[in-house]
Design an enzyme around this catalytic site. Structure first.
Site, PDB file in Angstrom:
ATOM      1  N   SER A  26       0.865  -1.191   0.000  1.00 50.84           N
ATOM      2  CA  SER A  26       0.000   0.000   0.000  1.00 50.84           C
ATOM      3  C   SER A  26       0.893   1.229   0.000  1.00 50.84           C
ATOM      4  O   SER A  26       2.005   1.201   0.558  1.00 50.84           O
ATOM      5  CB  SER A  26      -0.870   0.021   1.260  1.00 50.84           C
ATOM      6  N   TYR A  30      -1.575  -0.297  10.313  1.00 53.24           N
ATOM      7  CA  TYR A  30      -1.764  -0.821   8.951  1.00 53.24           C
ATOM      8  C   TYR A  30      -0.586  -0.418   8.063  1.00 53.24           C
ATOM      9  O   TYR A  30      -0.015  -1.251   7.335  1.00 53.24           O
ATOM     10  CB  TYR A  30      -3.073  -0.272   8.379  1.00 53.24           C
TER      11      TYR A  30
END
Ligand code: NAP
Length: 250
Positions: free
Chosen positions: A145, A159
């Site tokens: 990501s 995350y």
């Protein structure tokens, strides 16, 4: 016995994973569609592939559970008898929070699913694809990501850290198996319009962030799938240990 290659997509029932499954089938892969809970969504992906003349089946399994991962790869062995690619896509976010508000349970769940699950899936794939283990080679694409670069402050730093681990894992594993016929790369999606944002309590996140993206829009799951399919393909035969940003310039 068909010589069509076989791809396992973790989290293949929805969002980016579903787009990877559908794009792979269009390119002639037989597809194992993993899901955690949403069987109807996984079955819909399988039906769409079969309707298009492809071959696919759904496998329930939580990548946060080591026994489920072993069973999932054994199901692929049983059904297809080979494995040529892994899209290590399953991943979660959590509610928006500062680090000083996060519980140990939240952090451990995030790392178990996003990091440990991806590493264990890659290990099972290497055991089947590496020439060291008698395999015929293959490719792994990990889904990272842009959060790994940005850090996602005041949203989900846990995350972001889990995805930074995926970046490092990609580089290390790629170098470890480079002479064994297995290429390992990653894609870093930017803001992509899927249901993951709602699962983190921000259903409008993709639309809200659009003005902050150089291309002024969120990406689609299909745009990520195209990059993944390229890295899985023989057109990327000299690419390993690479991490491709697919983020509209973000
Ligand atoms: P999504 O729409 O929320 O879909 C998640 C998929 O993963 C579903 O198929 C879900 O299965 C599955 N899944 C969730 N937890 C799982 C588990 N423990 N074991 C197995 N499968 C599990 O997510 P997405 O947006 O497509 O995200 C896919 C990947 O891209 C993730 O790794 C995410 O971090 C990454 N990513 C997304 C974005 C974005 O903006 N969307 C940006 C950067 C990176 P069920 O259907 O059974 O629930």
């Amino acid at each position: 016995m068909t010589d069509q290659p076989v791809l396992l997509v973790t989290g293949g029932s929805r969002g980016i994973g579903a787009a990877i499954c559908l794009a792979a089938a269009r390119k002639g892969w037989r597809v194992a569609v993993n899901y955690a809970a949403n069987q109807a969504a996984a079955d819909a992906v399988v039906s769409q592939i079969v309707a298009g003349g492809g071959e696919a089946f759904a496998i329930k399994g939580d990548v946060g559970n080591a026994a489920d991962i072993v069973a999932m790869f054994e199901a692929v062995d049983e059904r297809f008898g080979r494995l040529d690619g892994l899209a290590n896509n399953a991943g979660i976010v959590d509610a928006q929070a500062r680090v000083d508000e996060m519980s140990v349970e939240r952090i451990e769940r995030m790392m178990r699913i996003n990091i440990t699950g991806s590493i264990l899936c890659a290990a099972e794939a290497v055991r089947r694809m590496s020439t060291r283990h008698g395999g015929k080679g293959g490719a792994i694409v990990n889904i990272s990501s842009m959060a790994a670069i940005i850090g996602s402050p005041s949203q989900y730093v846990d995350y972001a850290a889990s995805k930074a681990a995926i970046d490092t894992f990609t580089i290390g594993l790629a170098r470890e198996v480079a002479t064994e016929g297995v290429r390992v790369n990653a894609v870093r999606p930017g803001v992509i319009d899927t249901e993951i944002h709602a699962s983190g309590g921000l259903p409008d996140r993709a639309r809200d962030l659009a003005p902050s993206i150089p291309m002024q829009r969120a990406g689609t799951a299909e745009e990520i799938a195209d990059a993944v399919l390229y890295l899985l393909s023989s057109e990327a035969s000299y690419i390993t240990g690479s991490i491709l940003n697919v983020s509209g310039g973000r």
